[in-house]
Design a protein around this motif. Structure first.
Motif, PDB file in Angstrom:
ATOM      1  N   VAL A 167       0.844  -1.205   0.000  1.00  0.00           N
ATOM      2  CA  VAL A 167       0.000   0.000   0.000  1.00  0.00           C
ATOM      3  C   VAL A 167       0.876   1.250   0.000  1.00  0.00           C
ATOM      4  O   VAL A 167       0.597   2.219  -0.706  1.00  0.00           O
ATOM      5  CB  VAL A 167      -0.957   0.010   1.216  1.00  0.00           C
ATOM      6  CG1 VAL A 167      -1.671   1.344   1.353  1.00  0.00           C
ATOM      7  CG2 VAL A 167      -1.960  -1.128   1.113  1.00  0.00           C
ATOM      8  N   ARG A 168       1.948   1.212   0.770  1.00  0.00           N
ATOM      9  CA  ARG A 168       2.835   2.376   0.888  1.00  0.00           C
ATOM     10  C   ARG A 168       3.690   2.611  -0.359  1.00  0.00           C
ATOM     11  O   ARG A 168       4.255   3.683  -0.529  1.00  0.00           O
ATOM     12  CB  ARG A 168       3.756   2.201   2.096  1.00  0.00           C
ATOM     13  CG  ARG A 168       2.982   2.161   3.412  1.00  0.00           C
ATOM     14  CD  ARG A 168       3.896   2.197   4.609  1.00  0.00           C
ATOM     15  NE  ARG A 168       4.401   3.564   4.734  1.00  0.00           N
ATOM     16  CZ  ARG A 168       5.698   3.875   4.752  1.00  0.00           C
ATOM     17  NH1 ARG A 168       6.608   2.950   4.670  1.00  0.00           N
ATOM     18  NH2 ARG A 168       6.071   5.132   4.879  1.00  0.00           N
ATOM     19  N   ALA A 169       3.790   1.627  -1.237  1.00  0.00           N
ATOM     20  CA  ALA A 169       4.719   1.692  -2.365  1.00  0.00           C
ATOM     21  C   ALA A 169       4.079   2.195  -3.661  1.00  0.00           C
ATOM     22  O   ALA A 169       4.620   1.961  -4.732  1.00  0.00           O
ATOM     23  CB  ALA A 169       5.338   0.317  -2.594  1.00  0.00           C
ATOM     24  N   SER A 170       2.982   2.895  -3.593  1.00  0.00           N
ATOM     25  CA  SER A 170       2.311   3.353  -4.814  1.00  0.00           C
ATOM     26  C   SER A 170       2.991   4.602  -5.387  1.00  0.00           C
ATOM     27  O   SER A 170       3.691   5.331  -4.684  1.00  0.00           O
ATOM     28  CB  SER A 170       0.841   3.661  -4.522  1.00  0.00           C
ATOM     29  OG  SER A 170       0.728   4.878  -3.807  1.00  0.00           O
ATOM     30  N   SER A 171       2.745   4.852  -6.642  1.00  0.00           N
ATOM     31  CA  SER A 171       3.307   6.059  -7.273  1.00  0.00           C
ATOM     32  C   SER A 171       2.685   7.323  -6.669  1.00  0.00           C
ATOM     33  O   SER A 171       3.353   8.350  -6.553  1.00  0.00           O
ATOM     34  CB  SER A 171       3.099   6.020  -8.787  1.00  0.00           C
ATOM     35  OG  SER A 171       1.723   5.917  -9.093  1.00  0.00           O
ATOM     36  N   TRP A 172       1.412   7.246  -6.273  1.00  0.00           N
ATOM     37  CA  TRP A 172       0.766   8.395  -5.636  1.00  0.00           C
ATOM     38  C   TRP A 172       1.450   8.674  -4.293  1.00  0.00           C
ATOM     39  O   TRP A 172       1.713   9.827  -3.955  1.00  0.00           O
ATOM     40  CB  TRP A 172      -0.724   8.131  -5.472  1.00  0.00           C
ATOM     41  CG  TRP A 172      -1.579   9.349  -5.253  1.00  0.00           C
ATOM     42  CD1 TRP A 172      -1.171  10.648  -5.101  1.00  0.00           C
ATOM     43  CD2 TRP A 172      -3.002   9.381  -5.171  1.00  0.00           C
ATOM     44  NE1 TRP A 172      -2.249  11.480  -4.920  1.00  0.00           N
ATOM     45  CE2 TRP A 172      -3.403  10.714  -4.971  1.00  0.00           C
ATOM     46  CE3 TRP A 172      -3.984   8.409  -5.240  1.00  0.00           C
ATOM     47  CZ2 TRP A 172      -4.736  11.105  -4.828  1.00  0.00           C
ATOM     48  CZ3 TRP A 172      -5.308   8.799  -5.110  1.00  0.00           C
ATOM     49  CH2 TRP A 172      -5.682  10.125  -4.916  1.00  0.00           C
ATOM     50  N   SER A 173       1.771   7.633  -3.540  1.00  0.00           N
ATOM     51  CA  SER A 173       2.500   7.802  -2.274  1.00  0.00           C
ATOM     52  C   SER A 173       3.842   8.483  -2.515  1.00  0.00           C
ATOM     53  O   SER A 173       4.225   9.406  -1.784  1.00  0.00           O
ATOM     54  CB  SER A 173       2.728   6.450  -1.600  1.00  0.00           C
ATOM     55  OG  SER A 173       1.520   5.842  -1.235  1.00  0.00           O
TER      56      SER A 173
END
Length: 192
Positions: A167-173
């Motif tokens: 969840v933490r590894a998204s491009s939005w993050s």
């Protein structure tokens, strides 16, 4: 939206007996109503966070009464009002939650809209869906850091598990995180 009072006791670890004494003081104060108190101690340093949930029927009066009780018992505590913006049951909503992970942060003004959309649409729902997450909440605070997100966890291993990290590894993050300021991340354990 509901408001609660957060007490931050720096340099202190509250124990179960002290939490019971606080609950008794709240119960004896006529203005506090049927308020609830939940406490958590930091795992890696001496600090306690106490969430005081006012009686919803008497919220403004109850919040003021809770602040007065807290001021008498903990005169050096930092008191903040948190306004709930999001409350999501987690994938493990039926489990006990002895762990409490908090992220407190400010954000650059020019990134605030994107930051709030990311939290509401992707980040908080994503972390709530991780097995081991009991509940995910997000608040706006009356003091800096302005944003307060907390995750009640069934096991400490939930934090850092492969689904959590995904969840933490998204491009939005990756786009939003550089705009964080005054960020504090803390793992707490519930006081019984």
């Amino acid at each position: 939206m509901s408001e609660i009072l957060l007490l931050r006791l720096a340099g202190r670890r509250l124990d179960g007996a002290e939490l019971q004494a606080l609950r008794q003081q709240i119960a004896m104060d006529a203005g506090a109503g049927a308020a609830r108190a939940n406490a958590y101690t930091a795992v890696e340093h001496a600090e306690t966070y106490i969430y005081l949930h006012p009686d919803a029927r008497f919220a403004p009066r109850s919040l003021a009464a809770l602040r007065a009780v807290a001021g008498r018992l903990y005169p050096h505590a930092e008191a903040r009002v948190l306004r709930l913006t999001t409350d999501r049951p987690g994938a493990s909503a039926d489990q006990p939650a002895p762990w409490h992970y908090i992220v407190e942060t400010d954000v650059l003004a020019e990134a605030e809209q994107d930051f709030n959309a990311w939290y509401e649409e992707e980040h908080l729902p994503g972390l709530a869906s991780v097995p081991g997450t009991v509940r995910a909440r997000r608040y706006v605070c009356d003091a800096a850091p302005r944003y307060h997100a907390c995750y009640d966890l069934h096991t400490r291993e939930t934090f850092g598990s492969p689904p959590w990290l995904a969840v933490r590894a998204s491009s939005w993050s990756d786009r939003v995180r550089p705009s964080f300021r005054n960020t504090k991340r803390t793992m707490f354990q519930a006081v019984d």
